[in-house]
Design a protein around this motif. Sequence first.
Motif, short mmCIF file in Angstrom:
data_model
loop_
_atom_site.label_atom_id
_atom_site.label_comp_id
_atom_site.label_asym_id
_atom_site.label_seq_id
_atom_site.Cartn_x
_atom_site.Cartn_y
_atom_site.Cartn_z
N PRO A 59 0.83 -1.21 0.00
CA PRO A 59 0.00 0.00 0.00
C PRO A 59 0.86 1.26 0.00
O PRO A 59 1.97 1.26 0.54
N ALA A 60 0.34 2.32 -0.60
CA ALA A 60 1.07 3.59 -0.65
C ALA A 60 0.57 4.51 0.44
O ALA A 60 -0.58 4.42 0.88
N VAL A 61 1.45 5.42 0.88
CA VAL A 61 1.05 6.42 1.86
C VAL A 61 -0.02 7.30 1.23
O VAL A 61 0.17 7.86 0.16
N ALA A 62 -1.18 7.40 1.89
CA ALA A 62 -2.28 8.20 1.36
C ALA A 62 -2.40 9.53 2.09
O ALA A 62 -2.96 10.48 1.56
N LYS A 63 -1.87 9.59 3.31
CA LYS A 63 -1.98 10.81 4.12
C LYS A 63 -0.91 10.78 5.20
O LYS A 63 -0.55 9.71 5.69
N THR A 64 -0.40 11.94 5.56
CA THR A 64 0.46 12.05 6.73
C THR A 64 -0.11 13.12 7.65
O THR A 64 -0.68 14.10 7.19
N GLN A 65 0.03 12.89 8.94
CA GLN A 65 -0.35 13.88 9.95
C GLN A 65 0.80 13.91 10.95
O GLN A 65 0.95 12.99 11.75
N GLY A 66 1.62 14.94 10.86
CA GLY A 66 2.80 14.98 11.72
C GLY A 66 3.68 13.78 11.42
O GLY A 66 4.05 13.52 10.28
N TRP A 67 3.98 13.00 12.46
CA TRP A 67 4.84 11.82 12.31
C TRP A 67 4.09 10.59 11.80
O TRP A 67 4.69 9.60 11.42
N LEU A 68 2.75 10.65 11.79
CA LEU A 68 1.95 9.47 11.47
C LEU A 68 1.71 9.33 9.97
O LEU A 68 1.28 10.27 9.32
N LYS A 69 1.95 8.12 9.46
CA LYS A 69 1.65 7.81 8.06
C LYS A 69 0.42 6.92 8.02
O LYS A 69 0.31 5.96 8.78
N ILE A 70 -0.48 7.24 7.10
CA ILE A 70 -1.72 6.48 6.95
C ILE A 70 -1.72 5.89 5.54
O ILE A 70 -1.57 6.62 4.55
N TYR A 71 -1.86 4.58 5.47
CA TYR A 71 -1.79 3.85 4.20
C TYR A 71 -3.17 3.36 3.78
O TYR A 71 -3.99 3.00 4.62
N ASP A 72 -3.39 3.32 2.47
CA ASP A 72 -4.64 2.83 1.92
C ASP A 72 -4.47 1.37 1.54
O ASP A 72 -3.82 1.04 0.55
N GLY A 73 -5.04 0.50 2.36
CA GLY A 73 -4.94 -0.93 2.09
C GLY A 73 -4.61 -1.70 3.35
O GLY A 73 -4.40 -1.13 4.41
N PRO A 74 -4.58 -3.03 3.25
CA PRO A 74 -4.27 -3.86 4.41
C PRO A 74 -2.78 -3.79 4.76
O PRO A 74 -1.93 -3.67 3.88
N ALA A 75 -2.48 -3.88 6.05
CA ALA A 75 -1.09 -3.85 6.49
C ALA A 75 -0.38 -5.14 6.09
O ALA A 75 -0.93 -6.23 6.25
N PRO A 76 0.83 -5.03 5.55
CA PRO A 76 1.60 -6.25 5.25
C PRO A 76 1.85 -7.05 6.52
O PRO A 76 1.92 -6.48 7.62
#
Length: 201
Positions: A59-76
């Motif tokens: 999955p690719a990074v879809a959004k960041t908020q400060g230090w947090l990365k949010i990915y679109d899709g299931p976690a590997p």
Amino acid sequence: MLSTKRFRRSAPAFAAAALALAGLLTACGGTEPAKPVAVTSSAPQTSAVAIPKAVGQAPAVAKTQGWLKIYDGPAPAGTNAVQLNVTSNPSVGQYVSDGAGRSLYRFDKDTADPSASNCSGQCAVTWPPLTVARGQSIYVAGVDPQRVGFIERADGACQVTVGGWPVYYFSKDQKPGDLLGQGVGGTWFAVAPSGAKAAAS
């Protein structure tokens, strides 16, 4: 070489600066969470564009908020992450659950704009907040990543939000799929993927 007298004068300032830096390194990331925004040239951190993924592609990074990365899709497999999924139940329709299938709720006494939690103390024992820690990421499947973020709680923990609403577990839910918190006190409801109250159509 600094004189002893000069060092004594500068030591408190140095200690204060060190404490401030430590606070920045350990803080959740600030009390003012980023609001989901559409991609513009002046906001390269946040992406609202869904890019199709090839089969097997991470999955690719879809959004960041400060230090947090949010990915679109299931976690590997093996990823240190919080997973959000969409689950369906005939009584409430679609709602958000964690990676283990445990139901997540929102509280009417909280606020979404600005995002703030009003559940602490004994309330947070009964309704434990879903949190994310530095070093973790969030992966979402079926939830718009632009609607996901976090707030800093009074105790410094980072609580996950959906549609601006802080989300919680219910301590009486014992197994995946339990929805015993639905409608409790007329203020607690399973959270829909948009952040709204889950309700069957």
